[in-house]
Design a protein around this motif. Sequence first.
Motif, mmCIF file in Angstrom:
data_model
loop_
_atom_site.group_PDB
_atom_site.id
_atom_site.type_symbol
_atom_site.label_atom_id
_atom_site.label_comp_id
_atom_site.label_asym_id
_atom_site.label_seq_id
_atom_site.Cartn_x
_atom_site.Cartn_y
_atom_site.Cartn_z
ATOM 1 N N ASP A 1 0.866 -1.179 0.000
ATOM 2 C CA ASP A 1 0.000 0.000 0.000
ATOM 3 C C ASP A 1 0.902 1.228 0.000
ATOM 4 O OD1 ASP A 1 -2.423 -1.310 0.078
ATOM 5 O OD2 ASP A 1 -2.320 -1.576 2.257
ATOM 6 N N CYS A 2 0.690 2.112 -0.978
ATOM 7 C CA CYS A 2 1.519 3.316 -1.087
ATOM 8 C C CYS A 2 0.659 4.543 -0.809
ATOM 9 C CB CYS A 2 2.098 3.437 -2.500
ATOM 10 S SG CYS A 2 2.838 1.914 -3.148
ATOM 11 N N ASP A 3 1.258 5.597 -0.258
ATOM 12 C CA ASP A 3 0.489 6.831 -0.049
ATOM 13 C C ASP A 3 0.512 7.666 -1.341
ATOM 14 O OD1 ASP A 3 2.843 8.276 -0.211
ATOM 15 O OD2 ASP A 3 2.960 8.720 1.939
ATOM 16 N N GLY B 1 3.663 8.137 -3.172
ATOM 17 C CA GLY B 1 4.377 6.942 -3.622
ATOM 18 C C GLY B 1 5.239 6.327 -2.535
ATOM 19 N N ASN B 2 5.055 6.790 -1.289
ATOM 20 C CA ASN B 2 5.827 6.206 -0.189
ATOM 21 C C ASN B 2 5.056 5.047 0.437
ATOM 22 O OD1 ASN B 2 7.882 8.182 -0.433
ATOM 23 N ND2 ASN B 2 6.564 9.627 0.686
ATOM 24 N N PHE B 3 5.772 4.180 1.099
ATOM 25 C CA PHE B 3 5.129 3.061 1.784
ATOM 26 C C PHE B 3 4.271 3.566 2.932
ATOM 27 C CE2 PHE B 3 8.767 0.918 -0.150
ATOM 28 C CZ PHE B 3 8.166 -0.223 -0.642
ATOM 29 N N LYS B 4 3.097 2.965 3.120
ATOM 30 C CA LYS B 4 2.367 3.187 4.356
ATOM 31 C C LYS B 4 3.034 2.343 5.433
ATOM 32 C CE LYS B 4 -2.029 4.569 2.418
ATOM 33 N NZ LYS B 4 -3.429 4.181 2.111
ATOM 34 N N GLN C 1 1.554 -2.729 6.393
ATOM 35 C CA GLN C 1 1.349 -3.445 5.140
ATOM 36 C C GLN C 1 0.667 -4.780 5.427
ATOM 37 O OE1 GLN C 1 1.963 -2.268 2.125
ATOM 38 N NE2 GLN C 1 2.925 -0.366 2.805
ATOM 39 N N SER D 1 10.921 2.845 5.842
ATOM 40 C CA SER D 1 10.711 3.646 4.630
ATOM 41 C C SER D 1 11.221 2.925 3.374
ATOM 42 C CB SER D 1 11.380 5.015 4.773
ATOM 43 O OG SER D 1 12.768 4.862 4.968
ATOM 44 N N GLY E 1 10.284 -0.111 2.900
ATOM 45 C CA GLY E 1 9.244 -1.115 2.668
ATOM 46 C C GLY E 1 9.604 -2.488 3.187
ATOM 47 N N ASP F 1 15.417 3.788 -2.710
ATOM 48 C CA ASP F 1 15.128 3.626 -4.140
ATOM 49 C C ASP F 1 16.406 3.272 -4.900
ATOM 50 O OD1 ASP F 1 12.657 4.431 -3.295
ATOM 51 O OD2 ASP F 1 12.861 6.493 -4.013
#
Length: 305
Positions: free
Chosen positions: A91-93, A96-99, A102, A114, A116, A205
């Motif tokens: 699930d991304c906010d 585009g960052n991880f919530k 998960q 951060s 993921g 990234d």
Amino acid sequence: MESIFGATLFLILLTASTAQDGCSCQTNKLTNCNQVSTCECTAIGSNQPVDCSRLTSKCLLMKAEMFRKTGRAFHKPEGAFLDNDGLYNPDCDDNGNFKARQCNQTDTCWCVNSAGVRRTDKGDKSMKCTELVRTNWIFINLKHKERETPFSKLELVNSLRQLIQNRYTLHQSYITAIEYDPPVIHIDLKQNATKKDVGDVDIADVAYYFEKDIKGESFHRGIFNLSVSEEPLDVEEILIYYVDEKLPEFSMKRLTPGIIAVVVVVILAIIIGITVLVITRRRNSGKYKKVEIKEMGEMRSGQNS
Ligand SMILES: *[C@@H]1O[C@H](CO)[C@@H](O)[C@H](O)[C@H]1NC(C)=O
Ligand SMILES: *[C@@H]1O[C@H](CO)[C@@H](O)[C@H](O)[C@H]1NC(C)=O
């Protein structure tokens, strides 16, 4: 005159070339050698000097073999952990960052950093993750394929630095270390939230792109060419450790073997203690019974007399 000059030049070239590739250890490939006044070699893993005119001791050989296997030159920092889950459907906010939480679209949930990567045990839907903890240090160990001679340290470090800056656009201030202890290469990427400017690529990234490039599954369309002085750098193993601003919250299962051993010993001690207690109690109560029987016997004999 010309011939003397030619001969001198030839001699210079000869010495130069022997100095460069002549300095290696005949009896032990698992060494690092340096041309000082003579050729001096040390065993990898232990750094102990080796006499290349004779066999190296089995102990030093085994140490070097282990070292190559595990690449223990660069110890992972405290609280560093690997990604043991691999790919899931995150699930991304909106950015585009991880919530922080998960669930992989199932009823099993966990908390991530951060990058993921899971940093807690798995739980059910009621699991709470109050914040997204930042991964501010990515610790990468690479191992390259066996070679006759190691790469030049300086050129290897420069090539990797260039690659990370150019291909992944990471500012060099976030590449805090690149070290080489053949065949292991170590890279540190560090980036605190306060230091990160808007628009700066995130180290998580960069590490993901790099990992996929190394594994031959590039996202980038540009050809991935990792080489040092025109020679390909073939990586056969990559380990990426994540270090978060806060220690991860794994339970018992993830404890290090040392701690598990201590826990087992303590539990055994308690069990043994309880067993001893029970046995002595039994013995004691056994004695009481015997004494009672004896006394009754005496009483009886007393009555008879
Ligand atoms: C996520 O779900 C997919 C498909 O159900 C599964 O293959 C994968 O192993 C799951 N990943 C994790 C980390 O639970
Ligand atoms: C980054 O943050 C960590 C932990 O929050 C801290 O220990 C470290 O000193 C910081 N590094 C820099 C360069 O600010």
